[in-house]
Design an enzyme around this catalytic site. Structure first.
Site, PDB file in Angstrom:
ATOM      1  N   GLU A   1       5.145  10.123   3.308  1.00 15.61           N
ATOM      2  CA  GLU A   1       4.762   8.775   2.875  1.00 15.61           C
ATOM      3  C   GLU A   1       3.896   8.811   1.625  1.00 15.61           C
ATOM      4  OE1 GLU A   1       3.370   4.521   4.752  1.00 15.61           O
ATOM      5  OE2 GLU A   1       2.579   6.350   5.686  1.00 15.61           O
TER       6      GLU A   1
ATOM      7  N   ASP B   1       5.024   0.689   3.887  1.00 13.61           N
ATOM      8  CA  ASP B   1       5.137  -0.589   4.580  1.00 13.61           C
ATOM      9  C   ASP B   1       4.891  -1.719   3.582  1.00 13.61           C
ATOM     10  OD1 ASP B   1       2.345  -0.568   4.146  1.00 13.61           O
ATOM     11  OD2 ASP B   1       2.021   0.443   6.066  1.00 13.61           O
TER      12      ASP B   1
ATOM     13  N   TYR C   1      -7.551   2.804   7.075  1.00 14.40           N
ATOM     14  CA  TYR C   1      -8.473   3.064   5.962  1.00 14.40           C
ATOM     15  C   TYR C   1      -9.896   2.736   6.394  1.00 14.40           C
ATOM     16  CZ  TYR C   1      -4.415   3.559   2.897  1.00 14.40           C
ATOM     17  OH  TYR C   1      -3.251   3.986   2.305  1.00 14.40           O
TER      18      TYR C   1
ATOM     19  N   ASP D   1       0.799  -1.221   0.000  1.00 12.44           N
ATOM     20  CA  ASP D   1       0.000   0.000   0.000  1.00 12.44           C
ATOM     21  C   ASP D   1       0.830   1.268   0.000  1.00 12.44           C
ATOM     22  OD1 ASP D   1      -2.475   1.647   0.505  1.00 12.44           O
ATOM     23  OD2 ASP D   1      -1.371   2.033   2.360  1.00 12.44           O
TER      24      ASP D   1
END
Length: 621
Positions: free
Chosen positions: A572, A168, A325, A165
């Protein structure tokens, strides 16, 4: 003396010898006749009688059969043609032998250059056994045992592949499905632009890598299912170092040796409908591969049935994904997924559902709120409204869909108005970045999605020969929408107060400390343990590997940005964010020379013959 003979015509024949002359007299008389004849000019025919065979006069005309022309004109004409042919041949020989200076095509614009970069991020996020042409030197095969040793009770045991995703190694299927749907949508609308940029095959391969994986997450050959894989990996770090997982550990994906649990769901309408949208939209992208497209459609139909039969949110009950999420509802996925199911199959039952007023009401189409008009991995309503406005603009299906489609069209127009700087629905930073998430962290993913929708709606209006739209009493041209999209994407690419490109690898000044495990740990044949990678996580040095094409989370509401590896709210990148950026970049690339593809999305839709509305009730006095 007279002699009488018999005239053969019936009369007498008389020869008078007394009147006959001598030969000399006859000769002398003939000479007199010749002089008299030569005393006047003779015409050409008469001369030919007098001249012998070798004495013929040179002809002044040429008989071509159908026409007689002057000999002089004939000679001049033939000579001119031969001379012209010679000159033309000489020129041809010279031109073919002169060295040519090839005209170079125009240099690609910034959006096309950025598009090349942004697509490479997906190559860096691939999980499983990588293809040879992945072109990310510091990545390798990883997580080849996903699903095989799982004890969650999941039916599917081969979950190798797909995409990680973000920074990570977790595979969150909800935002990933949205990312694949966005990429497919952009290909359907702008395949010619992808082809012009030389990226059509690449983006199709990216989509197929995702859809191939999704087909592994449920029994895609069945007509109905009872469970669906929602996630692979774990992000809950509350257990500390004693519970090694994808968040507590800082390791290259290639070196992961800790257990990766599989999360399944049995009532997850939002996830199933979004995955159905991903497979349905991809089936249109791959319509040239009939077998694969049919496989995707069947999988989408199975997921859709599951989403409707087993109602519930995939993050209900405090699942691991809820922290990262969390899904707010599933009604918007029903509108969004229903629209894609209709386009993929042509089955009007999907359109009837997607355009049903009650469903639209549940999805929030008729009530505002601070986040109304914000298109994201969680709320697809705005995207669904644009998608169905397309149907109204180009096919106009009429009754019984017109009422809701007209509402969606009006709501889309209002959302587009809210993006413009003349209105105050959303604030802007001093540098001009629209604050669609109202100052909360990670703003760029929402901005990229809005830029895509604005450009797309602008192109829809242009394709429908509509020069603009109304915001209240004021009329705005489609160029205003495109300008909004350009200014927002330009901000992301470096036209901001910090002169910082938030797309890694684009320009000279971009983030060097991206929050990403694989990019921050060198590929030096040393396997760093779960905690052994902390030294690279906490290092102040730039990442040893450049993750080209990653759009980081972005600046704060004051245009500030901290290039710090551990501050994921700034540095990120995510799949969903990059998918929106790719869609916006391809929409803006090449200017307006290449139009939106009006017809491909309707390839499975049968000709529409609108049902007439019911007759009015009988009049009663």
């Amino acid at each position: 003396m007279s002699m009488y003979g018999r005239d053969p015509w019936g009369g007498p024949l008389e020869i008078n010898t007394a009147d006959s002359a001598t030969d000399d007299d006859r000769s002398r008389n003939l000479n007199d006749f010749d002089r008299a004849a030569l005393s006047r000019p003779l015409d050409e025919t008469q001369q030919s009688w007098l001249l012998g065979p070798g004495e013929q006069k040179k002809k002044r005309y040429v008989d071509l059969g159908c026409i007689i022309v002057s000999r002089k004109i004939f000679i001049w004409t033939v000579g001119t043609i031969l001379a012209a042919g010679f000159i033309a041949g000489l020129v041809t020989v010279i031109v073919k032998n002169v060295p040519r200076h090839h005209k170079h095509p125009p240099a690609p614009d910034n959006y096309t250059i950025a598009l090349h970069k942004a697509l490479m991020f997906f190559n860096a996020q691939k999980s499983g056994k990588l293809p040879r042409h992945n072109n990310v030197s510091w990545r390798g095969n990883s997580c080849l045992n996903d699903g095989k040793s799982d004890k969650s009770g999941a039916v599917m045991k081969d979950l190798v592949g797909g995409y990680y995703d973000a920074g990570d190694a977790i595979k969150f299927h909800f935002p990933k499905a949205f990312a694949m749907t966005m990429l497919s949508w952009s290909v359907i609308e702008y395949s010619a632009k992808y082809e012009a940029a030389g990226e059509l095959a690449h983006v199709r391969e990216i989509i197929k890598w995702g859809t191939d994986y999704f087909l592994k997450t449920f029994n895609s050959t069945a007509d109905s299912i009872s469970q669906l894989v929602a996630q692979v990996g774990k992000g809950d770090s509350s257990g500390g170092p004693s519970d090694p997982n994808d968040h507590t550990c800082w390791m290259r994906p290639e070196d992961i040796d800790y257990p990766r649990p599989v999360t399944i769901c049995s009532s997850c309408s939002d996830l199933a409908a979004e995955m159905a949208a991903a497979l349905a939209s991809a089936s249109i992208v791959f319509k040239d591969n009939k077998a694969y497209s049919k496989k995707l459609v069947h999988g989408a139909e199975t997921l859709w049935k599951f989403s409707r039969d087993q109602r519930g949110l995939y993050t209900a009950g405090g699942s691991d994904a809820a922290t990262f999420y969390n899904s707010s509802m599933y009604w918007d996925e029903f509108v969004w997924g229903g629209a894609w199911m209709y386009y993929a199959t042509g089955n009007q039952s999907y359109l009837y559902l997607a355009s049903h007023p009650t469903l639209a009401k549940h999805a929030g189409a008729f009530w505002g709120g601070p986040d109304y008009g914000v298109f994201s991995w969680d709320n697809k309503l705005t995207g669904a409204q644009v998608l169905l406005t397309r149907l109204r603009l180009f096919l106009s299906p009429g009754y019984p869909y017109e009422q809701t489609l007209k509402t969606f069209h009006n709501q889309t127009s209002i959302v587009m108005c809210s993006y413009l700087p003349y209105f105050t629905s959303f604030n802007r930073t001093r540098g001009g970045l629209i604050q669609l998430n109202h100052g909360r962290p990670q703003p760029l993913q929402y901005v990229a999605n809005a830029a895509f929708l604005a450009t797309l709606f602008s192109d829809y209006l242009d394709a429908a020969d509509t020069p603009g739209w109304y915001c209240g009493p004021n009329f705005y041209s489609t160029d205003v929408l495109r300008k909004f999209a350009e200014t927002q994407i330009d901000y992301i690419l470096g036209k901001n107060p910090r002169k910082m490109s938030y797309l890694v690898g684009f320009g000279n000044h971009y983030p060097k400390h991206v929050h990403h495990r694989g990019a921050s740990i060198p590929k030096n044949k040393i396997k760093y343990s779960c905690k052994g990678g902390y030294k690279w996580r906490d290092s102040k040095k730039p990442n040893p590997n450049t993750i080209n094409g990653a759009m980081v989370a972005g600046p704060d509401k004051h245009d500030g940005f901290h290039d710090v590896r551990m501050n994921y709210n700034y540095t990120e990148p995510t799949l969903a964010g990059n998918a929106g950026l790719v869609a916006a970049l391809v929409a803006l690339s090449g200017g307006k020379t290449v139009k939106v593809d009006k017809n491909t999305i309707f390839s499975a839709v049968p000709p529409m013959f609108p049902t007439p509305p019911p007759p009015p009730a009988p009049w009663k006095p």
